[in-house]
Enzyme design. Structure first.
Site, PDB file in Angstrom:
ATOM      1  N   SER A 172       0.832  -1.203   0.000  1.00 48.31           N
ATOM      2  CA  SER A 172       0.000   0.000   0.000  1.00 48.31           C
ATOM      3  C   SER A 172       0.873   1.261   0.000  1.00 48.31           C
ATOM      4  CB  SER A 172      -0.964  -0.041   1.190  1.00 48.31           C
ATOM      5  OG  SER A 172      -1.977   0.918   1.048  1.00 48.31           O
ATOM      6  N   ASP A 195      -8.139  -5.702  -6.130  1.00 48.03           N
ATOM      7  CA  ASP A 195      -7.998  -4.533  -5.271  1.00 48.03           C
ATOM      8  C   ASP A 195      -8.313  -3.275  -6.082  1.00 48.03           C
ATOM      9  OD1 ASP A 195      -7.201  -2.686  -3.298  1.00 48.03           O
ATOM     10  OD2 ASP A 195      -5.126  -2.738  -3.984  1.00 48.03           O
ATOM     11  N   HIS A 199      -6.259  -6.210  -1.685  1.00 49.36           N
ATOM     12  CA  HIS A 199      -5.168  -5.336  -1.245  1.00 49.36           C
ATOM     13  C   HIS A 199      -4.185  -6.077  -0.339  1.00 49.36           C
ATOM     14  CE1 HIS A 199      -3.628  -1.258  -0.924  1.00 49.36           C
ATOM     15  NE2 HIS A 199      -3.613  -1.333   0.391  1.00 49.36           N
TER      16      HIS A 199
END
Length: 472
Positions: A168, A393, A449
Site C-alpha cells: 500500500s 484490489d 489489497h
C-alpha cells in the site's frame, strides 16, 4: 529523559553479541503452544525522542543463514501489526480477539521477519515529545535509522541478505528507504518487494477508472461521459483534469467505487460491518474511513473530512479505520494488558489502533511518483525488485502498477505469462507475471489489497521464489 536501557544502548553499553536484555518474548498469550523459534519485541531508540516498536520473528529453521526481511504496512499511519497478525506472520489473531492460531503459510518459514511500526505515533510506536507531524523523507531516514539500530542490537544478522518489503503506502516507504540502504555498504541489500503499492498518484487514478468500467461498476452512459469530458486526442486525464464536467463525472465515479459500500480492498469480498456511511460511532470514538491514496486532487474530495479535522472536540476521540475492514480482533488482542506486558510495550506507548488518525492527518506527502527511486535501484544492476498486486484490489489496482512498471522502460526478459503454484497436489494458476531485467510485475489471482490474507498459499509461493531467486 531517556529510559535507562536506551541510554545504555545509545552509549554502546548494551550486549555485544545477543538480543537486547528483556526483548525476547518468552510467553505469548493466546497460543495453544509456545513456538520453537525465538521472537523478540520492544522499542528501538531513534534519536532523543522517538521509540519505534518492532516485533522480530526468527526463521523457523536455520535463522543464521536465512535472509532478513523488513515489512512495513502503509497508510500513511497504519500499523505493521496488521501484516503480522492478519497477513503473513507466524500467529494469526482469531475473531475472538483472544486466541492465536499458527499460520501454515507464515513468511518466517523461510526468512527472519522484522515488522516495524512506523512512523512514531503508529501502533505502539511513540515520541516522547508527542510531536507526530512528519513527511516522506523524514520517515525514510527514520526507518533507515531504525534498521541500523535493530542490527546494532542484533549484530548476528548484520551480514545476512536483506530485503525491504511492504504494501500500500509502502509503495512510497520502501523505495525511499531503499535509497538510504543502498548507500550503506555495511548493509547486504539484495532487493525490494512492494505489494499493491502506491507508485504514482496519476497512474493509480487514471487506471482505476478503466478497472471500474471493465469490472462492470460504471455503466455505459457514465463511461461515455467520462470519455467525452476527460479525454482528448486519444489520451485521458482522470487525475487532475481542469474540465468541470470531467470533475462532476469523476465525482460520480468516486461515489460508486469508494462510497457506495463496495469493498475497495477486495471488489468481490463483502464489506465488513455492512454498507458503511462516511463515519460512525463506536463507544466514545468517532470512526472515520480513509483510503489514504486515491484522488487527492479532486476539488470536492474529502470536504467533510477537512471540516472534521477542524473540530477540536473530536480530535482526541477519532479513530481511523480502513473501509470495509474489521480491526476489532487485533485491537482487542494487542491492548490486552497481558499481551502488552509479554511484548515489552512501554507504559508510555499509546493504546494500539490499526491506523493513527493523528499521523495520517498531519502527514506531508512529498512524492507523487516513484520513478526516480526505482530507476536508481535498477541502475545499480544488482538488486532484484518484485512489484505484485492482488487483481481485485481497487485502492491500488493491478492495472496502475503494471502501467507504472512498464513506464520504467526496462528490457523485457520473459513475456507476460501465467505462473503456477501447487495446491492439493495439483497445479493452479496463481496469476500472471512479466519479467524485465532485475524487476518483475506479478498478479495474484483472486486477491485484494492484502494479498497474503486472501491467497496465503499463492502469496507464500510468490514470496519464496522471490527470496530464493527462483523462476516464478
Amino acid at each position: 529523559m531517556l529510559p535507562l536501557l536506551c541510554v545504555l544502548l545509545l552509549l554502546g553499553l548494551g550486549p555485544a553479541r545477543a538480543a537486547p536484555p528483556g526483548h525476547e518474548v518468552t510467553f505469548l498469550p493466546g497460543l495453544p503452544k509456545q513456538p520453537s523459534f525465538r521472537h523478540f519485541s520492544g522499542h528501538l531508540c531513534i534519536g532523543p525522542t522517538q521509540r519505534l516498536h518492532y516485533w522480530f520473528v526468527e526463521a523457523q529453521s536455520n535463522p543464521q543463514n536465512s535472509p532478513l526481511v523488513l515489512w512495513l504496512n502503509g497508510g500513511p499511519g497504519c500499523s505493521s501489526m496488521e501484516g503480522f497478525l492478519k497477513e503473513h506472520g507466524p500467529f494469526l489473531v482469531q475473531p475472538d480477539g483472544v486466541t492465536l492460531k499458527y499460520n501454515d503459510y507464515s513468511w518466517n518459514k523461510i526468512a527472519n521477519m522484522l515488522y516495524l511500526e512506523s512512523p512514531a505515533g503508529v501502533g505502539f510506536s511513540y515520541s516522547e515529545d508527542k510531536k507526530y507531524a512528519t513527511n516522506d523523507t523524514e520517515v525514510a531516514h527514520n526507518n533507515y535509522l531504525a534498521l541500523k539500530e535493530f542490527l546494532r542490537l542484533f549484530p548476528e544478522y548484520s551480514k545476512n541478505d536483506l530485503f525491504l518489503t511492504g504494501e500500500s503506502y509502502g509503495g512510497i516507504y520502501i523505495p525511499t528507504l531503499a535509497e538510504w540502504v543502498m548507500q550503506d555498504p555495511s548493509l547486504n541489500l539484495k532487493g525490494i518487494a512492494v505489494g499493491n503499492g502506491l507508485s504514482s498518484y496519476e497512474i493509480n487514478d487514471n487506471s482505476l477508472v478503466y478497472f471500474a468500467y471493465y469490472h462492470g461498476l460504471l455503466g455505459t452512459q457514465l463511461w461515455k461521459d467520462l470519455q467525452a469530458f476527460c479525454c482528448s486526442q486519444g489520451k485521458c486525464n482522470f487525475h487532475d483534469n481542469a474540465n468541470l464536467n470531467c470533475t462532476l463525472k469523476m465525482a460520480e465515479m468516486i461515489e460508486i467505487v469508494e462510497e457506495s459500500g463496495l469493498n475497495i480492498y477486495n471488489l468481490y469480498a463483502p464489506c465488513a460491518g455492512g454498507v458503511p456511511g462516511s463515519m460512525r460511532y463506536e463507544g466514545d470514538y468517532l470512526v472515520v474511513h480513509d483510503l489514504g491514496n486515491s484522488f487527492i486532487r479532486m476539488p470536492m474530495r474529502f470536504s467533510w473530512r477537512q471540516n472534521l479535522f477542524r473540530m477540536p472536540v473530536a480530535r482526541n476521540k477519532v479513530r481511523m479505520d480502513p473501509p470495509c475492514t474489521n480491526s476489532t480482533a487485533p485491537t482487542m488482542y494487542l491492548n490486552s494488558p497481558e499481551v502488552r506486558k509479554a511484548l515489552h510495550i512501554s507504559p508510555d506507548a499509546p493504546e494500539w489502533q490499526v491506523c493513527s488518525f493523528e499521523v495520517n492527518r498531519s502527514y506531508k506527502r512529498l512524492y507523487t511518483q516513484m520513478n526516480d527511486q526505482y530507476l536508481k535501484l535498477l541502475g545499480a544492476t544488482k538488486y532484484r525488485i518484485l512489484v505484485y498486486n492482488g487483481d481485485v484490489d481497487m485502492a491500488c489496482n493491478f492495472l496502475g502498477d503494471e502501467w507504472f512498471v512498464d513506464s520504467l522502460c526496462q528490457k523485457v526478459q520473459v513475456a507476460r505469462r501465467p505462473w503456477l503454484y501447487t495446491e492439493g497436489g495439483e497445479n493452479q494458476i496463481g496469476g500472471f507475471v512479466k519479467e524485465f531485467t532485475n524487476i518483475a510485475f506479478l498478479t495474484v489471482k483472486g486477491a485484494g489489497h492484502m494479498v497474503p490474507t486472501d491467497q496465503p498459499l499463492a502469496a507464500f509461493t510468490m514470496f519464496s521464489r522471490f527470496i530464493k531467486n527462483e523462476p516464478y
